[in-house]
Design a protein around this motif. Sequence first.
Motif, PDB file in Angstrom:
ATOM      1  N   ALA A 100       0.835  -1.203   0.000  1.00 57.19           N
ATOM      2  CA  ALA A 100       0.000   0.000   0.000  1.00 57.19           C
ATOM      3  C   ALA A 100       0.865   1.247   0.000  1.00 57.19           C
ATOM      4  O   ALA A 100       0.580   2.227  -0.689  1.00 57.19           O
ATOM      5  N   ALA A 101       1.949   1.215   0.801  1.00 59.82           N
ATOM      6  CA  ALA A 101       2.824   2.371   0.836  1.00 59.82           C
ATOM      7  C   ALA A 101       3.477   2.590  -0.510  1.00 59.82           C
ATOM      8  O   ALA A 101       3.695   3.720  -0.950  1.00 59.82           O
ATOM      9  N   ALA A 102       3.800   1.498  -1.188  1.00 64.71           N
ATOM     10  CA  ALA A 102       4.443   1.632  -2.490  1.00 64.71           C
ATOM     11  C   ALA A 102       3.532   2.352  -3.472  1.00 64.71           C
ATOM     12  O   ALA A 102       4.004   3.059  -4.352  1.00 64.71           O
ATOM     13  N   GLU A 103       2.208   2.146  -3.346  1.00 59.86           N
ATOM     14  CA  GLU A 103       1.301   2.807  -4.269  1.00 59.86           C
ATOM     15  C   GLU A 103       1.170   4.306  -3.982  1.00 59.86           C
ATOM     16  O   GLU A 103       0.988   5.103  -4.878  1.00 59.86           O
ATOM     17  N   THR A 104       1.257   4.678  -2.699  1.00 63.47           N
ATOM     18  CA  THR A 104       1.021   6.075  -2.343  1.00 63.47           C
ATOM     19  C   THR A 104       2.300   6.878  -2.211  1.00 63.47           C
ATOM     20  O   THR A 104       2.344   8.055  -2.570  1.00 63.47           O
ATOM     21  N   GLU A 105       3.345   6.272  -1.667  1.00 63.82           N
ATOM     22  CA  GLU A 105       4.586   6.997  -1.454  1.00 63.82           C
ATOM     23  C   GLU A 105       5.780   6.117  -1.825  1.00 63.82           C
ATOM     24  O   GLU A 105       6.544   5.680  -0.959  1.00 63.82           O
ATOM     25  N   PRO A 106       5.948   5.790  -3.095  1.00 62.80           N
ATOM     26  CA  PRO A 106       7.126   5.019  -3.494  1.00 62.80           C
ATOM     27  C   PRO A 106       8.400   5.802  -3.216  1.00 62.80           C
ATOM     28  O   PRO A 106       8.414   7.025  -3.198  1.00 62.80           O
ATOM     29  N   THR A 107       9.490   5.107  -2.958  1.00 57.70           N
ATOM     30  CA  THR A 107      10.769   5.744  -2.677  1.00 57.70           C
ATOM     31  C   THR A 107      11.842   5.211  -3.610  1.00 57.70           C
ATOM     32  O   THR A 107      11.765   4.084  -4.118  1.00 57.70           O
ATOM     33  N   THR A 108      12.847   6.045  -3.813  1.00 55.57           N
ATOM     34  CA  THR A 108      14.032   5.653  -4.568  1.00 55.57           C
ATOM     35  C   THR A 108      15.257   6.026  -3.747  1.00 55.57           C
ATOM     36  O   THR A 108      15.314   7.120  -3.172  1.00 55.57           O
ATOM     37  N   THR A 109      16.211   5.140  -3.670  1.00 57.02           N
ATOM     38  CA  THR A 109      17.441   5.387  -2.917  1.00 57.02           C
ATOM     39  C   THR A 109      18.623   5.466  -3.880  1.00 57.02           C
ATOM     40  O   THR A 109      18.779   4.598  -4.760  1.00 57.02           O
ATOM     41  N   VAL A 110      19.415   6.491  -3.727  1.00 56.59           N
ATOM     42  CA  VAL A 110      20.608   6.699  -4.543  1.00 56.59           C
ATOM     43  C   VAL A 110      21.814   6.718  -3.623  1.00 56.59           C
ATOM     44  O   VAL A 110      21.814   7.428  -2.600  1.00 56.59           O
ATOM     45  N   THR A 111      22.840   5.947  -3.940  1.00 53.01           N
ATOM     46  CA  THR A 111      24.057   5.906  -3.136  1.00 53.01           C
ATOM     47  C   THR A 111      25.215   6.481  -3.943  1.00 53.01           C
ATOM     48  O   THR A 111      25.455   6.061  -5.084  1.00 53.01           O
ATOM     49  N   LEU A 112      25.902   7.441  -3.374  1.00 55.96           N
ATOM     50  CA  LEU A 112      27.043   8.104  -4.012  1.00 55.96           C
ATOM     51  C   LEU A 112      28.288   7.794  -3.203  1.00 55.96           C
ATOM     52  O   LEU A 112      28.305   8.017  -1.986  1.00 55.96           O
ATOM     53  N   ARG A 113      29.313   7.284  -3.863  1.00 49.69           N
ATOM     54  CA  ARG A 113      30.567   6.975  -3.181  1.00 49.69           C
ATOM     55  C   ARG A 113      31.724   7.637  -3.906  1.00 49.69           C
ATOM     56  O   ARG A 113      31.700   7.802  -5.118  1.00 49.69           O
ATOM     57  N   GLY A 114      32.731   7.990  -3.149  1.00 49.84           N
ATOM     58  CA  GLY A 114      33.918   8.578  -3.740  1.00 49.84           C
ATOM     59  C   GLY A 114      34.974   8.795  -2.687  1.00 49.84           C
ATOM     60  O   GLY A 114      34.805   8.430  -1.515  1.00 49.84           O
ATOM     61  N   THR A 115      36.072   9.391  -3.082  1.00 47.96           N
ATOM     62  CA  THR A 115      37.171   9.697  -2.172  1.00 47.96           C
ATOM     63  C   THR A 115      37.666  11.104  -2.441  1.00 47.96           C
ATOM     64  O   THR A 115      37.932  11.470  -3.596  1.00 47.96           O
ATOM     65  N   ILE A 116      37.777  11.885  -1.395  1.00 47.59           N
ATOM     66  CA  ILE A 116      38.339  13.233  -1.500  1.00 47.59           C
ATOM     67  C   ILE A 116      39.807  13.140  -1.110  1.00 47.59           C
ATOM     68  O   ILE A 116      40.128  12.749   0.019  1.00 47.59           O
ATOM     69  N   PRO A 117      40.723  13.500  -2.014  1.00 45.91           N
ATOM     70  CA  PRO A 117      42.146  13.371  -1.699  1.00 45.91           C
ATOM     71  C   PRO A 117      42.668  14.590  -0.954  1.00 45.91           C
ATOM     72  O   PRO A 117      42.037  15.657  -0.965  1.00 45.91           O
ATOM     73  N   PRO A 118      43.802  14.482  -0.291  1.00 44.02           N
ATOM     74  CA  PRO A 118      44.441  15.678   0.278  1.00 44.02           C
ATOM     75  C   PRO A 118      44.696  16.709  -0.816  1.00 44.02           C
ATOM     76  O   PRO A 118      45.036  16.362  -1.954  1.00 44.02           O
ATOM     77  N   GLY A 119      44.488  17.984  -0.489  1.00 42.02           N
ATOM     78  CA  GLY A 119      44.693  19.034  -1.476  1.00 42.02           C
ATOM     79  C   GLY A 119      43.503  19.288  -2.367  1.00 42.02           C
ATOM     80  O   GLY A 119      43.591  20.042  -3.339  1.00 42.02           O
ATOM     81  N   ALA A 120      42.346  18.677  -2.061  1.00 40.61           N
ATOM     82  CA  ALA A 120      41.147  18.893  -2.861  1.00 40.61           C
ATOM     83  C   ALA A 120      40.655  20.322  -2.704  1.00 40.61           C
ATOM     84  O   ALA A 120      41.023  21.031  -1.757  1.00 40.61           O
ATOM     85  N   PRO A 121      39.812  20.803  -3.625  1.00 48.05           N
ATOM     86  CA  PRO A 121      39.246  22.147  -3.490  1.00 48.05           C
ATOM     87  C   PRO A 121      38.445  22.277  -2.198  1.00 48.05           C
ATOM     88  O   PRO A 121      38.034  21.278  -1.584  1.00 48.05           O
TER      89      PRO A 121
END
Length: 491
Positions: free
Chosen positions: A27-48
Motif C-alpha cells: 500500500a505504501a508503495a502505491e502512495t509513497e514510493p521511494t528511490t534510494t541513490v548511493t554516491l561513493r567517492g574519495t576526496i584526496p588531500p589538497g582537494a578544493p
Amino acid sequence: MALSRRALLAQATATATAVTASSGTAAAAETEPTTTVTLRGTIPPGAPDFVYLPLDLPPGVRELRVSYRYDKPATPPGTPGNALDMGLFDQRGTALGGRGFRGWSGGARSEFFLRTDDATPGYLPGPLEPGRWHIALGPYTVAPQGMPYEITVTLTFGEPQPATPVRYPPERIAGRGRAWYRGDCHIHSVHSDGRRTPAEIIGLARAAGLDFINTSEHNTHSSHTAWADAAAENLLVLTGEEVTTRTGHVLAIGTDPGTFVDWRYRARDGRFERFARAVRQAGGLVVPAHPHATCIGCAWKFGFGEADAVEVWNGAWTPDDEVALAAWDAGLRGAQGDRWIPALAHSDYHRDPDRVGGPQTVVLADDLSRTAILAGLRAGRAYAAESSAVSVAFTAVTSRGAHAGIGERLRSADPATEVLVRLSVTGAQGCELRLITDQGLVLTAPAATTLEWRTTPTRSAYVRAEVRHPAQLPPLPGPLAAFTNPIRLGF
C-alpha cells in the motif's frame, strides 16, 4: 607527479551511483514510493574547498532525505584527520551568491531532509523542483590517507504538503526610550552547531538580562523564521548569519530577514568586498568575529577596511581576546578624523558551559528597535560587560560645559582645554579600573569603583576604560570584567 587542481576536483567528485526502489508495504508503495541513490567517492588531500556532487531530481518528489558517512583513519600526532561539512543547492545552481542555496549543516549533522512544509534546521523548506541539484561537500580537513565517503539519498514521491507561512520576528518591541540596552550578537542554535532550540535560547537570554540578540548560524539563514515568538518575551531578535569562510569568520548583524550571505571564498580571491557591501545593502553590520582565534580557518585574514565593528571579546576571556584587544587599540592610535572601528563583545554560545550573555554588549540606543540598536553599535556608543551585573558610566567634561560619553567625540575649540574624565562601575567588586589613551596605560585604581583623571585633547587623542579582575599571572593583567569604546578627545 603532483595532480593539477582540475585533476584533484575530478578525482574528488568521482562517484559510483546505485539506484534502488523500496517501500514498507504494498500500500505504501502505491502512495509513497521511494528511490534510494548511493554516491561513493574519495576526496584526496589538497582537494578544493568545496566539491559538488550532481543529483538529478525527477518530477513528483515529495521529500528529499540525505545521510552520509566518511572514514576517519588514525593520523600521526599533529596531523589533522578527516572532517567533512555538507550542504545542498537546488536546480538553480551553485554559483557564488547562493541563488540555489537550500541549506548547510557543516559537520554538525550526518543527515537532513527537505519538504515543501518543513526541513531539518539549517535547511530551507520549499518546492522540490525537478532538475540537477548538487550536494555540497566541504572537506574542512583531509587526512593523508584521503577521505572515502558514502552518501545515501532517499527520494519519496507523492503530493507535497502546503507550504508553511513565513513569519519573522518584529523589528521593534517595547523598550525604555533612549537607554542602555544589553545584547549578545553571536549565538548558535540547533540551526547550525548549537545544542539549544531558539525557544530555549530565548529563555536563556531573558535570564541573562538581555534586551536583544542576533541570530548568527554558520552559513545559513534558516533560523530567521524560528524567532517570531521572541517578542512575547520582550526580546528583540535581529536576523543575521556567521559567514564562516576558510580564512576568517564574520558576523552579519541585523540584516533584512531572509538575507543569505555566501561564504565560499578566501581572502586571496578578492570577493569579500562584494559580500560586505551586500550585508550593508541589507541593512546589516559587518563585524569580523574572534579575529585572532587559533582554530583552523578562524583567524581573520580579510583586513578591516570593510568592517563596521569588530568582535574583540569572544566568550570566556582568553589570550586570543587579549591579542584582539591590543590589536584593536593599536588601530585606534592610528585613527584619523571620524574613521575608527568600534569594539563589541559576544558569547559565541553553542552549548553549556557557554553562557548566553557572557560577555555582552551594552549599547545606548533611542529605542529597542533594529534601526536604533544598529545605529548605536555602528557609532560605538557601547561598552562590554561580562554579565548583566556589571554596569559602567564613563564621561568626559570641560569647565565650559562640553560633554562626551562612550563612543562620542568631545567638541572643544581649544585643544589645551582641561578635560575631566570620570569612570564609575557597579557589580565588579575587587576589580581594577584602568584608563588607556593613545600613549598607553595612564592610570590604574586597584579594587576601586570610581576614579577621576584630568587631561587635554593635546595630550590624549582618546581615552578608554577597562575593568579587570585581579591578575592571575602577574605582571600580566587580569581577565576583563568590562571595557568601553573610546571617548575621542583629539581625533
